[in-house]
Scaffold this active site. Structure first.
Site, PDB file in Angstrom:
ATOM      1  N   ARG A 261      41.339 -38.765  26.475  1.00 56.17           N
ATOM      2  CA  ARG A 261      41.717 -38.053  27.844  1.00 56.17           C
ATOM      3  C   ARG A 261      40.247 -37.060  28.695  1.00 56.17           C
ATOM      4  O   ARG A 261      40.104 -37.149  29.825  1.00 56.17           O
ATOM      5  CB  ARG A 261      42.738 -37.376  27.887  1.00 56.17           C
ATOM      6  CG  ARG A 261      44.384 -38.196  28.000  1.00 56.17           C
ATOM      7  CD  ARG A 261      45.214 -36.384  27.194  1.00 56.17           C
ATOM      8  NE  ARG A 261      45.950 -36.464  28.312  1.00 56.17           N
ATOM      9  CZ  ARG A 261      46.629 -35.351  27.986  1.00 56.17           C
ATOM     10  NH1 ARG A 261      47.405 -34.970  26.515  1.00 56.17           N
ATOM     11  NH2 ARG A 261      47.226 -34.043  28.808  1.00 56.17           N
TER      12      ARG A 261
ATOM     13  N   ARG B 250      50.548 -26.978  23.229  1.00 58.75           N
ATOM     14  CA  ARG B 250      51.510 -26.561  24.667  1.00 58.75           C
ATOM     15  C   ARG B 250      52.299 -27.037  24.695  1.00 58.75           C
ATOM     16  O   ARG B 250      52.623 -28.249  23.893  1.00 58.75           O
ATOM     17  CB  ARG B 250      50.363 -26.918  26.005  1.00 58.75           C
ATOM     18  CG  ARG B 250      50.241 -27.944  26.504  1.00 58.75           C
ATOM     19  CD  ARG B 250      49.467 -28.030  27.475  1.00 58.75           C
ATOM     20  NE  ARG B 250      49.398 -29.315  27.346  1.00 58.75           N
ATOM     21  CZ  ARG B 250      48.702 -30.175  28.671  1.00 58.75           C
ATOM     22  NH1 ARG B 250      47.832 -29.405  29.175  1.00 58.75           N
ATOM     23  NH2 ARG B 250      48.843 -31.249  29.417  1.00 58.75           N
TER      24      ARG B 250
ATOM     25  N   ARG C 250      54.323 -32.917  25.087  1.00 59.84           N
ATOM     26  CA  ARG C 250      54.552 -34.310  25.839  1.00 59.84           C
ATOM     27  C   ARG C 250      53.829 -35.199  24.371  1.00 59.84           C
ATOM     28  O   ARG C 250      52.728 -34.806  23.648  1.00 59.84           O
ATOM     29  CB  ARG C 250      53.401 -34.089  26.777  1.00 59.84           C
ATOM     30  CG  ARG C 250      53.755 -33.914  28.060  1.00 59.84           C
ATOM     31  CD  ARG C 250      52.649 -33.719  28.606  1.00 59.84           C
ATOM     32  NE  ARG C 250      51.573 -33.958  28.790  1.00 59.84           N
ATOM     33  CZ  ARG C 250      50.755 -34.007  30.513  1.00 59.84           C
ATOM     34  NH1 ARG C 250      50.734 -33.226  30.696  1.00 59.84           N
ATOM     35  NH2 ARG C 250      49.677 -34.721  30.162  1.00 59.84           N
TER      36      ARG C 250
ATOM     37  N   ARG D  42      41.656 -39.417  40.041  1.00 59.71           N
ATOM     38  CA  ARG D  42      40.761 -38.749  38.507  1.00 59.71           C
ATOM     39  C   ARG D  42      39.408 -40.061  39.017  1.00 59.71           C
ATOM     40  O   ARG D  42      38.912 -40.209  38.094  1.00 59.71           O
ATOM     41  CB  ARG D  42      41.783 -39.479  37.700  1.00 59.71           C
ATOM     42  CG  ARG D  42      42.269 -38.452  37.094  1.00 59.71           C
ATOM     43  CD  ARG D  42      43.735 -38.898  36.044  1.00 59.71           C
ATOM     44  NE  ARG D  42      43.698 -37.916  35.062  1.00 59.71           N
ATOM     45  CZ  ARG D  42      44.818 -37.114  34.885  1.00 59.71           C
ATOM     46  NH1 ARG D  42      45.712 -36.997  35.746  1.00 59.71           N
ATOM     47  NH2 ARG D  42      45.434 -36.879  34.000  1.00 59.71           N
TER      48      ARG D  42
HETATM   49  P1  AMP Z   1      48.498 -35.447  33.312  1.00 60.53           P
HETATM   50  O1  AMP Z   1      49.474 -35.208  33.314  1.00 60.53           O
HETATM   51  O2  AMP Z   1      47.297 -35.451  34.856  1.00 60.53           O
HETATM   52  O3  AMP Z   1      47.889 -35.166  31.999  1.00 60.53           O
HETATM   53  O4  AMP Z   1      48.141 -36.927  33.008  1.00 60.53           O
HETATM   54  C1  AMP Z   1      48.904 -37.454  32.245  1.00 60.53           C
HETATM   55  C2  AMP Z   1      48.398 -39.210  31.902  1.00 60.53           C
HETATM   56  O5  AMP Z   1      49.152 -40.058  33.527  1.00 60.53           O
HETATM   57  C3  AMP Z   1      47.245 -38.846  31.949  1.00 60.53           C
HETATM   58  O6  AMP Z   1      46.578 -39.305  31.025  1.00 60.53           O
HETATM   59  C4  AMP Z   1      46.329 -40.732  32.683  1.00 60.53           C
HETATM   60  O7  AMP Z   1      47.091 -41.271  31.726  1.00 60.53           O
HETATM   61  C5  AMP Z   1      48.210 -40.787  33.701  1.00 60.53           C
HETATM   62  N1  AMP Z   1      47.864 -40.004  35.003  1.00 60.53           N
HETATM   63  C6  AMP Z   1      47.562 -39.515  35.473  1.00 60.53           C
HETATM   64  N2  AMP Z   1      47.510 -39.024  37.047  1.00 60.53           N
HETATM   65  C7  AMP Z   1      46.622 -39.610  36.994  1.00 60.53           C
HETATM   66  C8  AMP Z   1      45.631 -40.284  38.485  1.00 60.53           C
HETATM   67  N3  AMP Z   1      45.641 -40.299  39.560  1.00 60.53           N
HETATM   68  N4  AMP Z   1      44.464 -41.813  37.687  1.00 60.53           N
HETATM   69  C9  AMP Z   1      45.512 -42.480  36.859  1.00 60.53           C
HETATM   70  N5  AMP Z   1      45.998 -41.901  35.489  1.00 60.53           N
HETATM   71  C10 AMP Z   1      46.681 -40.526  35.153  1.00 60.53           C
END
Ligand code: AMP
Length: 228
Positions: free
Chosen positions: A182, A137, A171, A98
């Site tokens: 986000r 969702r 979530r 990311r």
């Molecule tokens: P996601 O399930 O991919 O939407 O991730 C949920 C949350 O986890 C994100 O909003 C971030 O706070 C954290 N997160 C997930 N992957 C990363 C990453 N590669 N780098 C930094 N934060 C992450």
């Protein structure tokens, strides 16, 4: 037979796109069809938070605010998961990298094991639609199958199509106010990776605004070509 030995290195695919673009949904379908393992740093972090590990404690508040967890924590989690035996057949990275620092760390990790990225696939979506997609969702508490209030309800109300479970969950960071943060984090820190992977010659783009099955057909063609 000419006596030459061919070795195949495990496939590495990256799914890039803002929250709500459908990366997780499509990654799960790719797992089934291509025998690859989905690695979601979001799932790994949520598990760490639930287990109350040190990394989980450090990540919890940042995740609830919709920010990015530190590169150090995320890279360490990813490195451990990538070394597990089930990843030897190839992986789909969903939500990682990311940031540019994470992308560079991944390049280094893969180089150490003689691997490289087959494709970084950018899910092209309309930002305005992401808030609606995310806020409706939910997932099956049993098997994780994804559903949506407007776009994808179970065939039998209240029962998961896949496993028959009757519990579902949402979530905590899918609230409208967190989604804005986000999306902002995506544009500031993650979108530049599209240029990073374009320069590396592995970027592919797909239109991710249509139906799940139509997107999957397009994605499958891209993946087949990338791992051939
Ligand atoms: P996601 O399930 O991919 O939407 O991730 C949920 C949350 O986890 C994100 O909003 C971030 O706070 C954290 N997160 C997930 N992957 C990363 C990453 N590669 N780098 C930094 N934060 C992450």
């Amino acid at each position: 037979m000419d006596g030459t030995t061919t070795t195949t290195t495990p496939a590495v695919l990256i799914l890039l796109g803002p929250p709500g673009a459908g990366k997780g949904t499509q990654a799960r379908k790719l797992e089934e069809d291509f025998g690859l393992v989905q690695l979601s740093t979001g799932d790994l972090l949520r598990a760490a938070v639930a287990q109350g590990t040190e990394a989980g404690k450090a990540a919890k508040a940042v995740m609830e605010a919709g920010g990015l967890v530190s590169d150090e924590i995320v890279i360490a989690i990813l490195r451990d998961r990538l070394a597990a035996p089930d990843c030897a057949g190839g992986v789909i990275l969903d939500g990682f990298p990311r940031t540019t620092v994470q992308a560079q760390a991944l390049d280094q990790l893969l180089a150490e094991s003689g691997q490289s990225i087959n494709a970084a696939i950018s899910f092209e979506v309309d930002d305005a639609a992401m808030v609606d997609r995310i806020s409706g969702r939910y997932t099956c508490a049993g098997c994780g199958e994804g559903y949506h209030d407007s776009f994808k309800q179970p065939a039998v109300a209240g029962t998961c199509d896949k496993c028959g479970a009757t519990e579902f969950k949402r979530r905590s960071d899918d609230k409208a106010e967190t989604v804005a943060a986000r999306l902002e984090a995506y544009h500031a820190d993650t979108a530049p990776l599209i240029g990073y992977y374009d320069a590396a010659g592995v970027l592919q783009k797909i239109d991710a605004m249509g139906r799940i099955d139509t997107i999957f057909a397009d994605l499958s063609r891209t993946v087949s070509a990338a791992i051939a």
